[in-house]
Design a protein around this motif. Structure first.
Motif, mmCIF file in Angstrom:
data_model
loop_
_atom_site.group_PDB
_atom_site.id
_atom_site.type_symbol
_atom_site.label_atom_id
_atom_site.label_comp_id
_atom_site.label_asym_id
_atom_site.label_seq_id
_atom_site.Cartn_x
_atom_site.Cartn_y
_atom_site.Cartn_z
ATOM 1 N N THR A 168 6.654 -4.233 8.930
ATOM 2 C CA THR A 168 5.925 -3.762 7.748
ATOM 3 C C THR A 168 6.495 -2.450 7.238
ATOM 4 O OG1 THR A 168 3.863 -4.848 8.382
ATOM 5 C CG2 THR A 168 3.689 -2.979 6.886
ATOM 6 N N VAL A 169 6.595 -1.472 8.125
ATOM 7 C CA VAL A 169 6.975 -0.121 7.717
ATOM 8 C C VAL A 169 8.474 -0.002 7.485
ATOM 9 C CG1 VAL A 169 6.988 2.318 8.375
ATOM 10 C CG2 VAL A 169 5.000 0.892 8.900
ATOM 11 N N ALA A 220 1.244 -6.097 17.763
ATOM 12 C CA ALA A 220 0.949 -5.074 16.764
ATOM 13 C C ALA A 220 2.170 -4.212 16.502
ATOM 14 C CB ALA A 220 -0.222 -4.205 17.231
ATOM 15 N N LEU A 221 2.919 -3.891 17.559
ATOM 16 C CA LEU A 221 4.129 -3.082 17.392
ATOM 17 C C LEU A 221 5.173 -3.829 16.572
ATOM 18 C CD1 LEU A 221 5.581 -0.453 18.136
ATOM 19 C CD2 LEU A 221 6.431 -1.588 20.199
ATOM 20 N N GLY A 222 5.359 -5.126 16.876
ATOM 21 C CA GLY A 222 6.323 -5.918 16.115
ATOM 22 C C GLY A 222 5.941 -6.023 14.658
ATOM 23 N N LEU A 231 10.674 1.129 4.302
ATOM 24 C CA LEU A 231 11.453 2.355 4.484
ATOM 25 C C LEU A 231 12.933 2.094 4.719
ATOM 26 C CD1 LEU A 231 9.133 4.688 6.595
ATOM 27 C CD2 LEU A 231 9.473 4.598 4.124
ATOM 28 N N GLY A 232 13.269 0.961 5.306
ATOM 29 C CA GLY A 232 14.678 0.648 5.495
ATOM 30 C C GLY A 232 15.451 0.647 4.190
ATOM 31 N N PHE A 233 14.772 0.238 3.111
ATOM 32 C CA PHE A 233 15.420 0.206 1.806
ATOM 33 C C PHE A 233 15.684 1.618 1.275
ATOM 34 C CE2 PHE A 233 13.657 -4.068 1.907
ATOM 35 C CZ PHE A 233 14.683 -4.816 1.350
ATOM 36 N N PHE A 234 14.874 2.578 1.682
ATOM 37 C CA PHE A 234 15.093 3.951 1.234
ATOM 38 C C PHE A 234 16.468 4.448 1.683
ATOM 39 C CE2 PHE A 234 10.798 5.919 0.072
ATOM 40 C CZ PHE A 234 10.240 4.697 -0.248
ATOM 41 N N ALA A 235 16.735 4.342 2.993
ATOM 42 C CA ALA A 235 18.006 4.796 3.535
ATOM 43 C C ALA A 235 19.160 3.955 2.999
ATOM 44 C CB ALA A 235 17.973 4.734 5.063
ATOM 45 N N TRP A 236 18.951 2.645 2.907
ATOM 46 C CA TRP A 236 20.021 1.747 2.467
ATOM 47 C C TRP A 236 20.442 2.053 1.033
ATOM 48 C CZ3 TRP A 236 23.888 -0.916 3.853
ATOM 49 C CH2 TRP A 236 24.399 -1.970 3.089
ATOM 50 N N TYR A 237 19.488 2.148 0.123
ATOM 51 C CA TYR A 237 19.835 2.398 -1.273
ATOM 52 C C TYR A 237 20.394 3.807 -1.486
ATOM 53 C CZ TYR A 237 17.920 -1.962 -3.102
ATOM 54 O OH TYR A 237 17.704 -3.293 -3.388
ATOM 55 N N GLU A 238 19.872 4.785 -0.744
ATOM 56 C CA GLU A 238 20.422 6.132 -0.875
ATOM 57 C C GLU A 238 21.852 6.184 -0.358
ATOM 58 O OE1 GLU A 238 20.591 10.164 -1.922
ATOM 59 O OE2 GLU A 238 19.251 8.521 -2.493
ATOM 60 N N GLY A 239 22.124 5.404 0.697
ATOM 61 C CA GLY A 239 23.498 5.313 1.182
ATOM 62 C C GLY A 239 24.424 4.716 0.141
ATOM 63 N N LEU A 240 23.955 3.688 -0.566
ATOM 64 C CA LEU A 240 24.756 3.103 -1.647
ATOM 65 C C LEU A 240 25.006 4.132 -2.734
ATOM 66 C CD1 LEU A 240 23.102 -0.421 -2.106
ATOM 67 C CD2 LEU A 240 25.104 0.176 -0.750
ATOM 68 N N LEU A 248 0.832 -1.203 0.000
ATOM 69 C CA LEU A 248 0.000 0.000 0.000
ATOM 70 C C LEU A 248 0.867 1.254 0.000
ATOM 71 C CD1 LEU A 248 -2.711 1.476 0.256
ATOM 72 C CD2 LEU A 248 -2.556 1.154 2.740
ATOM 73 N N PHE A 249 1.897 1.275 0.844
ATOM 74 C CA PHE A 249 2.819 2.415 0.875
ATOM 75 C C PHE A 249 3.552 2.550 -0.464
ATOM 76 C CE2 PHE A 249 2.766 0.936 5.389
ATOM 77 C CZ PHE A 249 2.033 1.997 5.885
#
Length: 321
Positions: free
Chosen positions: A229-230, A222-224, A235-244, A57-58
């Motif tokens: 999910t998020v 729910a927190l886990g 979102l982890g991929f956003f920072a990771w790929y931008e770092g690359l 969805l995101f």
């Protein structure tokens, strides 16, 4: 040719890239403990598949917001590998491993071989010719992880270990193919399109699991689930790929060496897992082997290889040395 301004800004850009890569690693280091927390109230299949369905969805919102072009026909097979590896494979196998009795810390040691496994698939896929030192370090890491699993399993590999090895292979394939696709589109779009490609399967299966598994949505579960999910699935991929993109793949990938140790720390804090000496020593040993493999690989890659594997949007920001 790079102008003087970009050369002057090279150090801040590289340091900023390493910082972003570090944020990506920090996000991923909490994946296994968060999954273990989600298992306190949720079915493992719901966690493994549901996180991808929700993250889709995101992804759809993000792609629509920038009016991202649809991938070409030649790119869809690669996206299918990414979807199979990091959208379905790793989440499912790692979640089932934890459900079958593996501790988060134990899983962190086994999955800690991921950078080396990704490098092996990347060099094979990219036609690189690494030195014997690379293969020696990668094989040493594999032997160390296998030995650790055998010792922990009283001389045999458990079902959880086999699932962890499967998750390792799946993630390595998804990372390697995703890195190749990131030459042609920004990395965040790679994961976004992979999530959407998987949505026709992940969404209806998730709805069915919600209706049939009787999930217990406590605050912790729910927190886990929300975290994997998020952050872990998207979102982890956003920072990771931008770092690359900013620091270069060869340099930024070194940051990932800290992930197993971070996961072990989180496992002790969040899950109160007791970390014995064997687990700590195995984690350090894996870190050393992977570091040696990465270093040997970097020395054998042509000077422009790191830049050539970056997303197009980030190439102009990289200073070639």
């Amino acid at each position: 040719m790079i102008d003087h301004d970009s050369a002057t800004d090279a150090t801040p850009i590289a340091l900023g890239g390493l910082g972003l890569a570090g944020l990506g690693v920090l996000a991923f280091s909490l994946t296994l403990p968060s999954t273990a927390i989600a298992l306190e109230g949720l079915d493992p299949y719901l966690i493994g598949i549901g996180r991808s369905a929700a993250a889709a969805l995101f992804a759809a919102i993000a792609l629509a917001a920038v009016r991202a072009p649809v991938p070409s026909r030649a790119q869809w097979p690669g996206l299918l590998v990414v979807a199979a590896g990091v959208v379905f494979g790793f989440p499912m196998f790692s979640t089932l491993a934890l459900d079958h009795g593996s501790s988060s810390a134990h899983a962190a040691v086994v999955v800690g071989l991921l950078p080396a496994a990704t490098a092996v698939l990347a060099v094979l896929r990219g036609g690189e010719r690494p030195s014997p030192a690379f293969w020696a370090a990668a094989l040493a890491g594999a032997a160390l992880v296998t030995g650790f699993a055998l010792v922990q399993g009283a001389g045999r590999l458990t079902g959880a270990d086999l699932l962890l090895f499967a998750s390792l292979v799946a993630a390595a394939a998804g990372y390697a193919e995703g890195g190749r696709l990131a030459r042609e589109m920004p990395g965040w779009r790679v994961i976004s399109w992979a999530l959407l490609l998987a949505a026709p399967v992940s969404v209806p299966v998730t709805l069915w699991l919600l209706a049939t598994t009787g999930p217990d949505w406590t605050g912790r579960s729910a927190l886990g689930f929300g975290y994997v999910t998020v952050m872990s699935a998207y979102l982890g991929f956003f920072a990771w790929y931008e770092g690359l993109a900013r620091a270069g793949i060869a340099r930024a990938s070194q940051v990932q060496l800290a992930q197993p140790l971070l996961t072990i720390v989180w496992s002790g804090i969040l899950l109160a897992e007791l970390i014995d000496a064997a687990t700590a020593l195995a984690a350090v040993g894996v870190l050393v082997c992977v570091a040696l493999a990465q270093r040997a690989r970097v020395r054998t890659v042509a000077p422009l290889a790191a830049c050539d594997t970056l997303p197009q949007a980030g190439k102009e920001r990289v200073t070639r040395t």
